[in-house]
Scaffold this motif. Structure first.
Motif, PDB file in Angstrom:
ATOM      1  N   LEU A  21      18.467   8.730 -56.529  1.00  0.00           N
ATOM      2  CA  LEU A  21      18.737   9.965 -57.270  1.00  0.00           C
ATOM      3  C   LEU A  21      18.612  11.147 -56.316  1.00  0.00           C
ATOM      4  O   LEU A  21      17.629  11.230 -55.560  1.00  0.00           O
ATOM      5  CB  LEU A  21      17.709  10.147 -58.397  1.00  0.00           C
ATOM      6  CG  LEU A  21      17.584   8.998 -59.394  1.00  0.00           C
ATOM      7  CD1 LEU A  21      16.395   9.220 -60.315  1.00  0.00           C
ATOM      8  CD2 LEU A  21      18.872   8.846 -60.200  1.00  0.00           C
ATOM      9  N   VAL A  54      18.840  15.589 -59.310  1.00  0.00           N
ATOM     10  CA  VAL A  54      19.306  15.351 -60.684  1.00  0.00           C
ATOM     11  C   VAL A  54      18.574  16.291 -61.661  1.00  0.00           C
ATOM     12  O   VAL A  54      17.352  16.352 -61.656  1.00  0.00           O
ATOM     13  CB  VAL A  54      19.055  13.874 -61.077  1.00  0.00           C
ATOM     14  CG1 VAL A  54      19.250  13.660 -62.570  1.00  0.00           C
ATOM     15  CG2 VAL A  54      19.976  12.951 -60.274  1.00  0.00           C
ATOM     16  N   LYS A  69      19.910   4.647 -63.721  1.00  0.00           N
ATOM     17  CA  LYS A  69      19.417   5.083 -65.035  1.00  0.00           C
ATOM     18  C   LYS A  69      17.959   4.660 -65.247  1.00  0.00           C
ATOM     19  O   LYS A  69      17.113   5.464 -65.654  1.00  0.00           O
ATOM     20  CB  LYS A  69      20.314   4.509 -66.158  1.00  0.00           C
ATOM     21  CG  LYS A  69      21.787   4.867 -65.974  1.00  0.00           C
ATOM     22  CD  LYS A  69      22.672   4.250 -67.021  1.00  0.00           C
ATOM     23  CE  LYS A  69      22.731   2.727 -67.038  1.00  0.00           C
ATOM     24  NZ  LYS A  69      23.294   2.099 -65.825  1.00  0.00           N
ATOM     25  N   THR A 106      15.668   6.628 -63.156  1.00  0.00           N
ATOM     26  CA  THR A 106      15.424   7.956 -63.728  1.00  0.00           C
ATOM     27  C   THR A 106      14.315   7.890 -64.779  1.00  0.00           C
ATOM     28  O   THR A 106      13.367   8.685 -64.755  1.00  0.00           O
ATOM     29  CB  THR A 106      16.716   8.513 -64.376  1.00  0.00           C
ATOM     30  OG1 THR A 106      17.762   8.477 -63.417  1.00  0.00           O
ATOM     31  CG2 THR A 106      16.519   9.930 -64.884  1.00  0.00           C
ATOM     32  N   LEU A 143      25.674   9.510 -64.880  1.00  0.00           N
ATOM     33  CA  LEU A 143      25.108   9.424 -63.533  1.00  0.00           C
ATOM     34  C   LEU A 143      26.074   8.630 -62.646  1.00  0.00           C
ATOM     35  O   LEU A 143      26.443   7.497 -62.969  1.00  0.00           O
ATOM     36  CB  LEU A 143      23.774   8.666 -63.668  1.00  0.00           C
ATOM     37  CG  LEU A 143      22.667   8.801 -62.655  1.00  0.00           C
ATOM     38  CD1 LEU A 143      22.358  10.254 -62.333  1.00  0.00           C
ATOM     39  CD2 LEU A 143      21.419   8.109 -63.208  1.00  0.00           C
TER      40      LEU A 143
END
Ligand code: ATP
Length: 236
Positions: A18, A21, A41, A44, A209
């Motif tokens: 990431l 973000v 995902k 995250t 994403l």
């Protein structure tokens, strides 16, 4: 009131998953985080709940308070619950014991009776199975049990990772309906789903994403009509 992710960068060792973000989950709605397999995902969600400790930069504001440096259990105390992919129930413990584990934090402790009453109204099947080992439940019942366990901590925000994974279409609809009920109760939901069509039906707003960052965002309605989303995620 919102759960706000600001400029989050995270990964594993030298691998960046990431990069910078940012997105927001209001306390009065469902937001979906979409993306292909491996887009980041789960990473995250793990970074938000504190399961992933290797966060390189960014902040996580829960109703304005930065919880991004707190250990996972203190984030639960602040009002965040995470229902991980694969459910991670304690299979050899009863459903009741699994639920009690969810109320282990001071935030949930002492509220068990009231919380259970509420949960039994939305998860009647869970109530019927209280004394059964969690590992003996059907996939759908296990998912319901995992969500119920998350709610035992009385969260303000709920992170749900692939709640429909491996479930039959009719059970997926039941799980989605339960998620709507939870959001109507005033709990902000961040929903990660492979089932993009269902996720966009349920969510108000969604983020996609791609390549380590948020590539597309908009109301669920806008995204459902977006050519890139339709081609890549809805197979249209
Ligand atoms: P899926 O839909 O397949 O669950 P995802 O969007 O949730 O995918 P992540 O599980 O967050 O994606 O994975 C993002 C990237 O990080 C992938 O390339 C994955 O291989 C890598 N990854 C995930 N967990 C680890 C780990 N523990 N160590 C190293 N790399 C990892």
């Amino acid at each position: 009131m919102s759960l706000e992710i600001r400029n989050l960068s995270a990964g594993y060792g030298d691998v960046v998953v990431l990069r910078d973000v940012s997105f927001e989950v209001p306390q009065d709605g469902i937001v979906s985080l979409l993306g292909a397999n491996g887009a980041g995902k789960t990473t995250t969600l793990n970074a938000i709940s504190g399961l992933l400790t290797e966060v390189k930069a960014g902040s996580i504001l829960l109703d304005g308070v930065d919880i991004g440096r707190l250990p996972a259990h203190e984030r639960v105390e602040a009002g965040l619950a995470h229902v991980p992919q694969g459910r991670h129930l304690f299979p050899f413990m009863s459903v009741r014991e699994n639920l009690e584990m969810g109320a282990y934090s001071p935030r949930g402790r002492g509220m068990e009776t009231e919380t259970l009453d509420w949960l039994f109204s939305i998860f009647p099947k869970v109530k019927e199975r209280l004394s059964q080992n969690a590992g003996s439940l059907s996939g759908g019942e296990q998912q319901m049990c995992a969500i119920a366990r998350g709610l035992m901590s009385q969260p303000k925000y709920l992170l749900l990772d692939e709640p429909s994974l491996g479930l039959a279409p009719i059970v997926v609809r039941q799980v989605m309906s339960v998620i709507r009920t939870i959001a109507e109760r005033g709990i902000g939901v961040l929903l990660v789903e492979q089932n993009v069509a269902q996720a966009l039906k349920l969510a108000k707003y969604a983020y996609v994403l791609e390549h380590s960052g948020i590539a597309i965002e908009g109301s669920a309605e806008t995204l459902a009509g977006d050519d890139r989303v339709r081609k890549a995620y809805l197979g249209l």
